[in-house]
Scaffold this active site. Structure first.
Site, mmCIF file in Angstrom:
data_model
loop_
_atom_site.group_PDB
_atom_site.id
_atom_site.type_symbol
_atom_site.label_atom_id
_atom_site.label_comp_id
_atom_site.label_asym_id
_atom_site.label_seq_id
_atom_site.Cartn_x
_atom_site.Cartn_y
_atom_site.Cartn_z
ATOM 1 N N SER A 55 0.837 -1.198 0.000
ATOM 2 C CA SER A 55 0.000 0.000 0.000
ATOM 3 C C SER A 55 0.877 1.256 0.000
ATOM 4 O O SER A 55 1.687 1.423 -0.899
ATOM 5 C CB SER A 55 -0.966 -0.055 1.183
ATOM 6 O OG SER A 55 -1.997 0.895 1.062
ATOM 7 N N ASP A 94 -9.825 -3.229 -6.097
ATOM 8 C CA ASP A 94 -9.290 -2.637 -4.863
ATOM 9 C C ASP A 94 -10.149 -1.453 -4.435
ATOM 10 O O ASP A 94 -10.265 -0.470 -5.164
ATOM 11 C CB ASP A 94 -7.847 -2.176 -5.110
ATOM 12 C CG ASP A 94 -7.116 -1.769 -3.835
ATOM 13 O OD1 ASP A 94 -7.759 -1.208 -2.925
ATOM 14 O OD2 ASP A 94 -5.908 -2.004 -3.757
ATOM 15 N N HIS A 129 -7.845 -4.998 -1.329
ATOM 16 C CA HIS A 129 -6.665 -4.213 -0.958
ATOM 17 C C HIS A 129 -5.781 -5.034 -0.026
ATOM 18 O O HIS A 129 -6.169 -5.347 1.102
ATOM 19 C CB HIS A 129 -7.092 -2.914 -0.268
ATOM 20 C CG HIS A 129 -5.941 -1.974 -0.017
ATOM 21 N ND1 HIS A 129 -5.286 -1.336 -1.041
ATOM 22 C CD2 HIS A 129 -5.325 -1.587 1.139
ATOM 23 C CE1 HIS A 129 -4.322 -0.575 -0.544
ATOM 24 N NE2 HIS A 129 -4.321 -0.729 0.770
#
Length: 328
Positions: A141, A270, A298
């Site tokens: 991320s 996502d 995600h």
């Protein structure tokens, strides 16, 4: 090399939803291996904490794990990767961003999506201390965006021999907008509350408060990433405004300068992102392998098991990529 991974990734029927993929891993964490903490003092008087799984023997690779926004060694994806490294006999450590190791950092400034300085300092010291050990890195991320940006900015001078970038918000502005709509607002609310609390802690510290760009009253009104980044992140870290921050910190523009083998993995569903994060062929250097999966959420990518004990794609894919021999 621009290609798709040949091994099939598919989701079980009970994990088709991107929200199941994103949320279930949080509630089904594997046990965290025992870690040894080391503090790295930085040149500006601040510090970051490193949690070691094991230090490398001479010539053994070292895997550096870089967590996402408000993550840590406690994050589900970090725990799983540490466990996998342990099972594989790989040396590994967790690179914590400032203030994310359980102790607030000393300065008013913190960390952000485009900050490669602390990572660069850590990698330089690791290379100095373990000159015979190849450095591998996995970024998740926000940490994935930082790693992609580092790889691109450093180019041939990157100290990371092989890198894996997972669910990275490579177009920050688009991702901030995505989190303002639908169910994604739940994720935004959860993370903003954490960021606000850390900012309150700094406002309560006399030496830090005088450098903060907001007060308590204005902080309480910052309920979106766009607002928070405009009023806190950008001014605190030397950007003109939120547009300047998003423009300069987004990793997408740095991909074509990457000169070390790097795997980038995204899921089209996502809930933190839009298709703006998906690079075109022109974005990708010849050293990048890019995977776009239809599903995965995600930092999810559940591929089997049961809802009580999911099995994941990310760890086996990352280890496979990091440990494969260089192609001729």
């Amino acid at each position: 090399m621009k290609n798709k991974y040949s091994a099939r990734f598919s989701t079980p029927w009970w994990a088709k939803s991107p929200h199941v993929q994103t949320i279930l891993p949080v509630f089904t964490k594997v046990p965290k291996p025992e870690l040894m903490r080391e503090r790295l003092e930085l040149d500006d008087g601040d510090f970051i904490d490193l949690d070691w799984l094991a230090k490398p023997k001479k010539g053994q690779p070292l895997v550096v794990l870089i967590h996402g926004l408000e993550g840590s060694a406690e994050s589900h994806y970090i725990r799983r990767m540490l466990y996998t490294c342990q099972q594989q006999g790989l040396a590994a450590l967790v690179h914590h961003h400032r203030s994310c190791s359980g102790e607030n950092n000393r300065l008013a400034r913190s960390y952000h999506s485009g900050d490669i300085g602390d990572l660069s300092a850590n990698l330089s010291r690791l290379k100095q201390n373990y000159p015979d050990s190849p450095l591998f890195a996995v970024g998740y991320s926000l940490g994935g965006n930082v790693l992609a940006k580092y790889q691109g900015e450093m180019g041939e001078n990157s100290l990371v021999a092989r890198a894996v970038v997972v669910s990275a918000p490579l177009a920050l502005g688009a991702c901030a907008k995505r989190l303002e709509s639908g169910f994604s607002k739940i994720y935004q609310r959860h993370l903003i509350k954490q960021l606000q609390q850390k900012t309150r802690d700094k406002l309560a510290n006399q030496s830090q408060a005088k450098h903060m760009p907001v007060d308590e009253a204005s902080l309480a009104k910052l309920n979106t990433f766009y607002q928070f980044d405009d009023q806190v992140t950008a001014p605190l870290h030397g950007f003109t405004n939120v547009q300047d921050y998003y423009s300069r910190a987004s990793g997408l523009q740095f991909l074509n300068a990457i000169a070390r083998p790097t795997l980038i993995i995204h899921a089209a569903d996502d809930p933190f992102m839009t298709h703006d994060v998906i690079p075109s062929a022109n974005h990708l250097s010849s050293h990048i392998e890019y995977e776009l999966h239809h599903k995965g959420g995600h930092v999810g990518f559940i591929e089997g098991g049961s809802p009580f004990k999911p099995k994941y794609y990310l760890e086996r894919r990352a280890i496979d990529f990091l440990t494969q021999t260089e192609q001729e």
